[in-house]
Design a protein around this motif. Structure first.
Motif, PDB file in Angstrom:
ATOM      1  N   CYS A 219       5.486  -5.726  21.330  1.00 40.86           N
ATOM      2  CA  CYS A 219       6.567  -5.033  20.885  1.00 40.86           C
ATOM      3  C   CYS A 219       7.116  -4.085  21.926  1.00 40.86           C
ATOM      4  O   CYS A 219       6.344  -3.925  23.004  1.00 40.86           O
ATOM      5  N   GLN A 220       8.497  -3.678  21.729  1.00 44.85           N
ATOM      6  CA  GLN A 220       9.101  -2.743  22.852  1.00 44.85           C
ATOM      7  C   GLN A 220       9.049  -1.444  22.327  1.00 44.85           C
ATOM      8  O   GLN A 220       8.946  -1.105  21.214  1.00 44.85           O
ATOM      9  N   SER A 221       9.447  -0.365  23.517  1.00 44.66           N
ATOM     10  CA  SER A 221       9.772   0.906  23.125  1.00 44.66           C
ATOM     11  C   SER A 221      10.823   0.957  21.911  1.00 44.66           C
ATOM     12  O   SER A 221      11.760   0.384  22.029  1.00 44.66           O
ATOM     13  N   GLU A 222      10.431   1.787  20.956  1.00 46.32           N
ATOM     14  CA  GLU A 222      11.193   2.005  19.865  1.00 46.32           C
ATOM     15  C   GLU A 222      11.710   0.871  18.807  1.00 46.32           C
ATOM     16  O   GLU A 222      12.664   1.024  18.209  1.00 46.32           O
ATOM     17  N   GLN A 223      10.695  -0.221  19.163  1.00 47.83           N
ATOM     18  CA  GLN A 223      11.379  -1.468  18.355  1.00 47.83           C
ATOM     19  C   GLN A 223      10.927  -1.164  16.727  1.00 47.83           C
ATOM     20  O   GLN A 223       9.962  -0.563  16.366  1.00 47.83           O
ATOM     21  N   VAL A 224      11.605  -1.522  15.825  1.00 48.33           N
ATOM     22  CA  VAL A 224      11.332  -1.661  14.301  1.00 48.33           C
ATOM     23  C   VAL A 224      10.057  -2.423  14.160  1.00 48.33           C
ATOM     24  O   VAL A 224      10.179  -3.616  14.225  1.00 48.33           O
ATOM     25  N   LEU A 225       8.994  -1.796  13.600  1.00 45.11           N
ATOM     26  CA  LEU A 225       7.962  -2.563  13.313  1.00 45.11           C
ATOM     27  C   LEU A 225       7.693  -3.141  11.702  1.00 45.11           C
ATOM     28  O   LEU A 225       6.899  -4.088  11.600  1.00 45.11           O
ATOM     29  N   GLY A 226       8.247  -2.356  10.921  1.00 47.57           N
ATOM     30  CA  GLY A 226       8.132  -2.481   9.649  1.00 47.57           C
ATOM     31  C   GLY A 226       9.139  -1.625   8.866  1.00 47.57           C
ATOM     32  O   GLY A 226       9.930  -0.647   9.419  1.00 47.57           O
ATOM     33  N   GLU A 227       9.105  -1.795   7.529  1.00 38.28           N
ATOM     34  CA  GLU A 227      10.053  -0.949   6.758  1.00 38.28           C
ATOM     35  C   GLU A 227       9.123  -0.222   5.689  1.00 38.28           C
ATOM     36  O   GLU A 227       8.006  -0.736   5.103  1.00 38.28           O
ATOM     37  N   LEU A 228       9.652   0.940   5.235  1.00 39.21           N
ATOM     38  CA  LEU A 228       8.898   1.912   4.103  1.00 39.21           C
ATOM     39  C   LEU A 228       9.674   1.972   3.288  1.00 39.21           C
ATOM     40  O   LEU A 228      11.017   2.507   3.289  1.00 39.21           O
ATOM     41  N   GLY A 229       9.275   1.560   1.869  1.00 39.98           N
ATOM     42  CA  GLY A 229      10.041   1.673   0.872  1.00 39.98           C
ATOM     43  C   GLY A 229       9.677   3.115   0.089  1.00 39.98           C
ATOM     44  O   GLY A 229       8.775   3.621   0.256  1.00 39.98           O
ATOM     45  N   ALA A 230      10.606   3.056  -0.984  1.00 47.08           N
ATOM     46  CA  ALA A 230      10.159   4.415  -2.046  1.00 47.08           C
ATOM     47  C   ALA A 230       8.827   4.237  -2.780  1.00 47.08           C
ATOM     48  O   ALA A 230       8.377   2.808  -2.676  1.00 47.08           O
ATOM     49  N   ALA A 231       8.200   5.090  -2.954  1.00 47.31           N
ATOM     50  CA  ALA A 231       7.035   5.020  -3.699  1.00 47.31           C
ATOM     51  C   ALA A 231       6.845   4.200  -5.047  1.00 47.31           C
ATOM     52  O   ALA A 231       7.858   4.178  -5.895  1.00 47.31           O
ATOM     53  N   GLY A 232       5.894   3.126  -5.074  1.00 43.81           N
ATOM     54  CA  GLY A 232       5.939   2.245  -6.463  1.00 43.81           C
ATOM     55  C   GLY A 232       6.548   0.946  -6.313  1.00 43.81           C
ATOM     56  O   GLY A 232       6.908   0.365  -7.034  1.00 43.81           O
ATOM     57  N   GLU A 233       7.337   0.909  -5.029  1.00 41.52           N
ATOM     58  CA  GLU A 233       8.383  -0.425  -4.959  1.00 41.52           C
ATOM     59  C   GLU A 233       7.184  -1.717  -4.579  1.00 41.52           C
ATOM     60  O   GLU A 233       7.503  -2.771  -4.951  1.00 41.52           O
ATOM     61  N   GLY A 234       6.029  -1.283  -4.306  1.00 39.63           N
ATOM     62  CA  GLY A 234       5.034  -2.555  -4.275  1.00 39.63           C
ATOM     63  C   GLY A 234       5.292  -3.452  -3.126  1.00 39.63           C
ATOM     64  O   GLY A 234       5.593  -2.827  -1.974  1.00 39.63           O
TER      65      GLY A 234
ATOM     66  N   VAL B 180       1.157   5.211  15.441  1.00 42.02           N
ATOM     67  CA  VAL B 180       2.267   5.394  14.382  1.00 42.02           C
ATOM     68  C   VAL B 180       2.232   5.920  13.135  1.00 42.02           C
ATOM     69  O   VAL B 180       1.276   5.271  12.321  1.00 42.02           O
ATOM     70  N   VAL B 181       2.750   7.034  12.659  1.00 39.24           N
ATOM     71  CA  VAL B 181       2.656   7.589  11.333  1.00 39.24           C
ATOM     72  C   VAL B 181       3.768   7.400  10.550  1.00 39.24           C
ATOM     73  O   VAL B 181       4.817   7.167  11.061  1.00 39.24           O
ATOM     74  N   ALA B 182       3.572   7.574   9.247  1.00 40.25           N
ATOM     75  CA  ALA B 182       4.486   7.272   8.326  1.00 40.25           C
ATOM     76  C   ALA B 182       5.700   8.461   8.419  1.00 40.25           C
ATOM     77  O   ALA B 182       5.226   9.592   8.337  1.00 40.25           O
ATOM     78  N   PRO B 183       6.976   8.169   8.523  1.00 39.44           N
ATOM     79  CA  PRO B 183       8.116   9.417   8.595  1.00 39.44           C
ATOM     80  C   PRO B 183       8.127  10.002   7.420  1.00 39.44           C
ATOM     81  O   PRO B 183       8.564  11.067   7.266  1.00 39.44           O
ATOM     82  N   GLU B 184       7.687   9.285   6.230  1.00 40.52           N
ATOM     83  CA  GLU B 184       7.786   9.827   4.903  1.00 40.52           C
ATOM     84  C   GLU B 184       6.755   9.220   3.995  1.00 40.52           C
ATOM     85  O   GLU B 184       6.167   8.106   4.371  1.00 40.52           O
ATOM     86  N   ALA B 185       6.360   9.939   2.764  1.00 40.22           N
ATOM     87  CA  ALA B 185       5.859   9.172   1.878  1.00 40.22           C
ATOM     88  C   ALA B 185       6.463   8.134   1.038  1.00 40.22           C
ATOM     89  O   ALA B 185       7.636   7.941   0.980  1.00 40.22           O
ATOM     90  N   GLY B 186       5.777   6.932   0.759  1.00 38.71           N
ATOM     91  CA  GLY B 186       6.305   5.786   0.300  1.00 38.71           C
ATOM     92  C   GLY B 186       5.231   4.541   0.092  1.00 38.71           C
ATOM     93  O   GLY B 186       4.268   4.800   0.044  1.00 38.71           O
ATOM     94  N   THR B 187       6.099   3.455   0.263  1.00 30.35           N
ATOM     95  CA  THR B 187       5.380   2.272   0.164  1.00 30.35           C
ATOM     96  C   THR B 187       5.556   1.270   1.204  1.00 30.35           C
ATOM     97  O   THR B 187       6.831   1.078   1.269  1.00 30.35           O
TER      98      THR B 187
ATOM     99  N   ASP C  57       0.556  -1.280   0.014  1.00 28.05           N
ATOM    100  CA  ASP C  57      -0.035  -0.048   0.014  1.00 28.05           C
ATOM    101  C   ASP C  57       0.864   1.141   0.211  1.00 28.05           C
ATOM    102  O   ASP C  57       1.854   1.333   0.588  1.00 28.05           O
ATOM    103  N   SER C  58       0.588   2.398  -0.871  1.00 27.74           N
ATOM    104  CA  SER C  58       1.141   3.608  -0.775  1.00 27.74           C
ATOM    105  C   SER C  58       0.592   4.373   0.685  1.00 27.74           C
ATOM    106  O   SER C  58      -0.476   4.292   0.812  1.00 27.74           O
ATOM    107  N   VAL C  59       1.570   4.990   0.993  1.00 23.57           N
ATOM    108  CA  VAL C  59       1.343   5.697   2.330  1.00 23.57           C
ATOM    109  C   VAL C  59       1.813   7.170   2.213  1.00 23.57           C
ATOM    110  O   VAL C  59       2.932   7.439   1.459  1.00 23.57           O
ATOM    111  N   GLU C  60       1.018   8.125   2.580  1.00 23.49           N
ATOM    112  CA  GLU C  60       1.529   9.468   2.804  1.00 23.49           C
ATOM    113  C   GLU C  60       2.145   9.846   3.806  1.00 23.49           C
ATOM    114  O   GLU C  60       2.102   9.327   4.803  1.00 23.49           O
ATOM    115  N   ARG C  61       3.053  10.767   3.762  1.00 23.47           N
ATOM    116  CA  ARG C  61       3.763  11.379   4.960  1.00 23.47           C
ATOM    117  C   ARG C  61       2.685  11.840   6.275  1.00 23.47           C
ATOM    118  O   ARG C  61       1.706  12.418   5.894  1.00 23.47           O
TER     119      ARG C  61
END
Length: 530
Positions: free
Chosen positions: A67-82, A48-55, A28-32
């Motif tokens: 989850c713990q405090s400041e744990q990495v929950l997922g990754e946000l790639g560049a727009a269009g990475e699918g 938790v909001v998107a730190p920047e626009a992307g996918t 899914d695409s995500v806006e900042r």
């Protein structure tokens, strides 16, 4: 380059949290600053909001996992990475099949749209969910849908209202578009964050997500068809049916696959074959119009379910009478001094503070002073403990179309008369519009109710647990009074204080009421603190 999506820094007293809901899926695409995931702790729900626009390219912590405090929950790639990296746990073959299925699904959705795309996000599907209910609210009832399937909606426009036992919550549109499908009908119960409807982003006609792909080949300005009440309607037909308030289920379609065309709707209008059957409408405040039943005849009756707020009011009032040793003491107050003060300064007061000078402000300030002198009246009972409050939070009973609610004025000792009047006016207007929030009605150490505005001369107010006392105001009525050995006509008001005898002795309750009477009959005492 991938960007980490991290859990926020938890408060010091919170050790860990649980991933409650992912609002986006991998690909899914995500806006900042768009909401991606919610984390539930034992005290609050963190967003938790998107730190920047992307996918959204990867989810590391699934729903329900800790989850713990400041744990990495997922990754946000560049727009269009699918879906890159989204199926890391699957083998290459499964990943390939999944991508192929996604592509086919995307092609099917694209077929429902005009060849010339109106916008990059047109037709994107959103799940419309109930809001997160406060901790003390278990479930709600869908009171009304303000929009119909296929009707154009602007972003943040109200789609539905959910009535709980305390407040009415609004559900707004996530984007410009239209409702594609309603999952929960009016009068049905829902839990926190339950799926209410499917929303289609884009133009009005884009709401037809359930319409077959071939239905998009319409000549109605490039808009897609929509499925309403089991019928497939062309956009022009849907608009004409809505304008004439027709029963869509009665329309006969002559188009391909039973598609209802504009001329079909016009024909139904001419012969009157699709008119909605007349039925008595239940009050929306009942929150369950489908369950209402009417008995016709010379002695008509109508049965409607009790609203959640009314059920809660009934439960609390009965609980107060069953659990408290409730007594009421009465007195009367001469309102001459307050009325003269109000008459003298009301115009100046309104110009200075942009609010009218009423009587309630005087009663709130007088009650505040009396509560400071009699701390037992300002206390509450918690099991076998007595809780003494070092502050005065006074609830003011407000009558609304849905029932009686009690918003709370906080720290009235530090409030000026103008602040009290403004707050009460705001409570009244928001109460009538159903805009009061739960935070407005939580807490309170004492309550004031004014039956006099409805003409009540005397009444016995019922306690608002866990508070131990409540003041009842009544109608101001001129009566002959003996003043200095002479009979004079004075504006008098009966006052009543109901109190819990488990906590407050009769002597303290009487003296408390006498203190309020003295402060009101000589308002200078409020300024001189005597």
């Amino acid at each position: 380059m991938a960007t980490d999506i991290k859990a926020p820094t938890f408060p010091e007293s919170v050790a860990e949290g649980t991933v409650a809901t992912w609002h986006k899926k991998v690909g899914d695409s995500v806006e900042r600053d768009e909401l991606i995931v919610e984390i539930e702790t034992d005290k609050v729900v963190l967003e938790v909001v998107a730190p920047e626009a992307g996918t959204l390219s990867k989810i590391n912590v699934e729903e329900g996992d800790v989850c713990q405090s400041e744990q990495v929950l997922g990754e946000l790639g560049a727009a269009g990475e699918g879906d890159k990296g989204g199926d890391a746990k699957a083998d290459d073959a499964k990943r390939s099949d999944a991508k192929s299925d996604d592509a086919k699904s995307g092609d099917a959705k694209a077929d429902k749209k005009p060849a010339d795309k109106k916008s990059a996000g047109a037709g994107k599907q959103h799940e419309v969910k109930a809001p997160s209910f406060p901790e003390s609210v278990q479930e709600g009832t869908v009171a009304s849908w303000t929009k119909k399937v296929g009707e154009a909606v602007k972003r943040d426009e109200v789609l539905a209202e959910i009535e709980t036992d305390k407040v009415v919550l609004e559900v707004v549109a996530p984007a410009d578009g239209a409702l594609a499908e309603i999952k929960v009908q009016e009068g049905e119960q829902v839990e926190s964050e339950a799926l209410l409807a499917v929303f289609s982003e884009g133009a009005e006609g884009d709401a037809g997500a359930d319409a077959p792909a071939e239905a998009s080949s319409s000549d109605d300005d490039g808009e897609a068809d929509a499925k309403v009440d089991g019928k497939i309607l062309a956009p022009a037909a849907r608009k004409l049916a809505a304008e004439n308030d027709l029963d869509v289920s009665k329309l006969e379609g002559t188009g391909k696959g039973g598609r209802v065309l504009k001329e079909d709707v016009q024909k139904a209008i001419d012969n009157g074959s699709a008119k909605k059957s007349a039925a008595p409408k239940a009050d929306k405040s009942a929150a369950a119009p489908k369950a209402a039943s009417a008995v016709e005849g010379e002695r008509p009756e109508q049965r409607v379910p009790m609203s959640r707020l009314r059920q809660t009011i009934a439960k609390r009032l009965v609980q107060a009478q069953q659990t408290a040793a409730m007594l009421t003491t009465y007195n009367e107050v001469d309102m001459s001094a307050v009325m003269a003060l109000r008459s003298q300064y009301k115009d100046t007061f309104q110009k200075a503070h942009d609010v009218k000078l009423g009587f309630m402000g005087f009663f709130v300030k007088a009650a505040t002073e009396a509560l400071k002198r009699f701390p037992d009246v300002n206390a509450s009972i918690d099991g076998t403990d007595i809780v003494y409050h070092g502050y005065q939070d006074i609830g003011v009973a407000v009558s609304t179309p849905r029932g009686l609610v009690v918003p709370v004025l906080r720290d009235t000792d530090s409030m000026k008369l103008a602040d009290v009047e403004k707050a009460i006016g705001d409570f009244g207007s928001r109460g009538r519009d159903g805009k009061l929030g739960i935070e407005d009605m939580q807490g309170g150490t004492f309550t004031i109710t004014n039956g006099g505005i409805f003409g009540s001369l005397m009444s016995t107010p019922i306690l608002n647990p866990p508070q131990t006392a409540i003041l009842g105001m009544h109608k101001i009525q001129e009566r002959p009074m003996a003043v200095n050995g002479k009979v004079e006509i004075r504006p008098m008001m009966y006052l009543a204080v109901s109190y819990d005898h488990r906590m407050i002795d009769g002597k303290d309750a009487v003296q408390f009421l006498v203190a309020i009477k003295s402060l009101l009959e000589d308002p200078a005492r409020l300024l001189l603190d005597i």
